[in-house]
Design a protein around this motif. Structure first.
Motif, PDB file in Angstrom:
ATOM      1  N   ASN A  49       8.007  10.681   0.833  1.00  0.00           N
ATOM      2  CA  ASN A  49       7.083  10.869   2.259  1.00  0.00           C
ATOM      3  C   ASN A  49       6.267  12.063   2.850  1.00  0.00           C
ATOM      4  O   ASN A  49       5.043  11.415   2.687  1.00  0.00           O
ATOM      5  CB  ASN A  49       7.193  10.489   3.579  1.00  0.00           C
ATOM      6  CG  ASN A  49       8.383   9.090   3.676  1.00  0.00           C
ATOM      7  OD1 ASN A  49       7.888   8.088   3.242  1.00  0.00           O
ATOM      8  ND2 ASN A  49       9.453   8.919   3.822  1.00  0.00           N
ATOM      9  N   THR A  92       3.772  11.048  -0.142  1.00  0.00           N
ATOM     10  CA  THR A  92       3.274   9.842   0.064  1.00  0.00           C
ATOM     11  C   THR A  92       1.858   9.983   0.706  1.00  0.00           C
ATOM     12  O   THR A  92       0.342   9.184   1.089  1.00  0.00           O
ATOM     13  CB  THR A  92       4.064   8.718   0.653  1.00  0.00           C
ATOM     14  OG1 THR A  92       4.879   7.989  -0.310  1.00  0.00           O
ATOM     15  CG2 THR A  92       3.326   6.991   0.780  1.00  0.00           C
ATOM     16  N   THR A  93       1.955  10.631   1.762  1.00  0.00           N
ATOM     17  CA  THR A  93       1.044  10.824   2.407  1.00  0.00           C
ATOM     18  C   THR A  93       0.073  11.907   1.903  1.00  0.00           C
ATOM     19  O   THR A  93      -1.572  11.779   2.048  1.00  0.00           O
ATOM     20  CB  THR A  93       1.915  12.268   3.775  1.00  0.00           C
ATOM     21  OG1 THR A  93       2.401  11.426   4.150  1.00  0.00           O
ATOM     22  CG2 THR A  93       0.324  12.371   4.350  1.00  0.00           C
ATOM     23  N   SER A  94       0.368  12.456   0.888  1.00  0.00           N
ATOM     24  CA  SER A  94      -0.488  13.363  -0.347  1.00  0.00           C
ATOM     25  C   SER A  94      -1.201  12.519  -0.445  1.00  0.00           C
ATOM     26  O   SER A  94      -2.865  12.939  -0.906  1.00  0.00           O
ATOM     27  CB  SER A  94       0.198  14.166  -1.292  1.00  0.00           C
ATOM     28  OG  SER A  94       0.654  15.508  -0.339  1.00  0.00           O
ATOM     29  N   LEU A 130      -1.998   9.837  -0.012  1.00  0.00           N
ATOM     30  CA  LEU A 130      -3.191   9.056   0.983  1.00  0.00           C
ATOM     31  C   LEU A 130      -4.411  10.350   1.288  1.00  0.00           C
ATOM     32  O   LEU A 130      -5.482   9.358   1.205  1.00  0.00           O
ATOM     33  CB  LEU A 130      -2.652   9.016   2.325  1.00  0.00           C
ATOM     34  CG  LEU A 130      -2.910   8.113   3.134  1.00  0.00           C
ATOM     35  CD1 LEU A 130      -3.379   6.734   3.299  1.00  0.00           C
ATOM     36  CD2 LEU A 130      -2.174   8.048   4.446  1.00  0.00           C
ATOM     37  N   TYR A 171       5.333   2.398   3.717  1.00  0.00           N
ATOM     38  CA  TYR A 171       4.808   3.213   3.758  1.00  0.00           C
ATOM     39  C   TYR A 171       3.608   3.390   2.366  1.00  0.00           C
ATOM     40  O   TYR A 171       2.532   4.071   1.950  1.00  0.00           O
ATOM     41  CB  TYR A 171       5.414   4.705   4.493  1.00  0.00           C
ATOM     42  CG  TYR A 171       4.087   6.178   4.356  1.00  0.00           C
ATOM     43  CD1 TYR A 171       3.101   5.946   5.274  1.00  0.00           C
ATOM     44  CD2 TYR A 171       4.315   7.255   4.455  1.00  0.00           C
ATOM     45  CE1 TYR A 171       1.926   6.958   5.353  1.00  0.00           C
ATOM     46  CE2 TYR A 171       3.993   8.368   4.725  1.00  0.00           C
ATOM     47  CZ  TYR A 171       2.431   8.073   4.804  1.00  0.00           C
ATOM     48  OH  TYR A 171       1.519   9.115   5.331  1.00  0.00           O
ATOM     49  N   SER A 205      -0.588   3.720   1.466  1.00  0.00           N
ATOM     50  CA  SER A 205      -1.053   4.061   0.988  1.00  0.00           C
ATOM     51  C   SER A 205      -1.799   3.681  -0.072  1.00  0.00           C
ATOM     52  O   SER A 205      -3.079   4.443  -0.726  1.00  0.00           O
ATOM     53  CB  SER A 205       0.022   5.507   0.664  1.00  0.00           C
ATOM     54  OG  SER A 205      -0.920   6.195  -0.029  1.00  0.00           O
TER      55      SER A 205
END
Length: 266
Positions: free
Chosen positions: A35, A38-40, A42, A91, A95
């Motif tokens: 995650n 994934t945040t990176s 995004l 998520y 993204s």
């Protein structure tokens, strides 16, 4: 590696001692490493949007490319570490919509389509809608289709055609307004290809623990060398070849079926 999610059920706050007993059942966790990737991705997509608004189109293109690398990594890391989760899948889709739907559409709109008025923003919207619908279809069909193939052009690959085109032409000094009518055709076409029933090879059957012939490693070295020589044009070549290989393979399969039917009739 799970970390605790801060989300709690607001209704449980009024249950008194019962809430204390049932709290462990309501506490949830998410896996950190996939995650975080994934945040990176995004963040890279969001940064691309900001760069496009500021008129820095090459940086915006590179940011989407980085998001593609991170998007490819999070799923593989999750599978290798057995940290897949429904939360991670949802998520990742959100993204992807940011990085491979909104970001490339805004990039090409700001670079080329804005002067066309209504046709320009409609073309950009078709691309965004295509990416959103493609991701939704992927989520509901994920357990029903062969994982070796994508049904329709994957949204990261569709975004790749857009950002690689913008980067390549901008790097040559070509003004987006000079190719606006080309882009107003290309952008919705890519959006339609994402929704098509055409199959594309997914490369998901190639894993880091699988042995491959030695020449594969040499081919990878050659690819890195080509990218180093001329990144925007090489990436554009890869993106176009991948986008076209699906229709070409579908045509080959159709011809084989037609020949087989003709032989049966004879």
């Amino acid at each position: 590696m799970p970390v605790q999610d801060n989300e709690t059920n607001t209704e449980d706050s009024n249950l008194g001692e019962t809430s204390a007993v049932s709290e462990p059942n309501h506490r949830r966790g998410v896996y950190l490493i996939p995650n975080l990737l994934t945040t990176s991705a995004l963040f890279a997509g969001f940064y691309s949007i900001i760069a496009s608004i500021n008129g820095d189109f090459i940086k915006a293109s590179i940011a989407i490319f980085i998001a593609q690398l991170l998007d490819g990594a999070d799923g593989r890391v999750a599978r290798m570490t057995h940290t897949q989760s429904e939360f991670g899948a949802q998520y990742d889709s959100m993204s992807d919509l940011m990085a491979f739907g909104l970001a490339p559409a805004l990039l090409v709109f700001q670079w080329s389509l804005s002067d066309l008025g209504q046709p320009g923003w409609v073309a950009a919207f078709i691309f965004v809608a295509g990416a959103a619908l493609r991701l939704a279809r992927f989520n509901v069909q994920i357990s029903k289709v062969d994982k070796k193939y994508f049904v329709g052009l994957a949204s990261p690959a569709g975004a790749g055609v857009i950002w690689a085109t913008v980067w390549s032409l901008a790097d040559y000094g070509v003004s987006g307004q000079d190719v606006a009518w080309l882009m107003v055709i290309l952008v919705p076409l890519i959006g339609a290809m994402m929704l098509s029933p055409i199959r594309y090879y997914s490369f998901k059957d190639i894993g880091g623990q699988r042995r491959v012939p030695f020449f594969v490693l040499m081919a990878i070295v050659l690819v890195f060398a080509l990218v180093a020589l001329d990144p925007p044009r090489v990436f554009l070549g890869f993106a176009v070849v991948y986008a076209l290989h699906g229709p070409v393979m579908e045509a080959v399969r159709w011809l084989k079926k037609r020949k087989a039917a003709e032989l049966i009739q004879k």
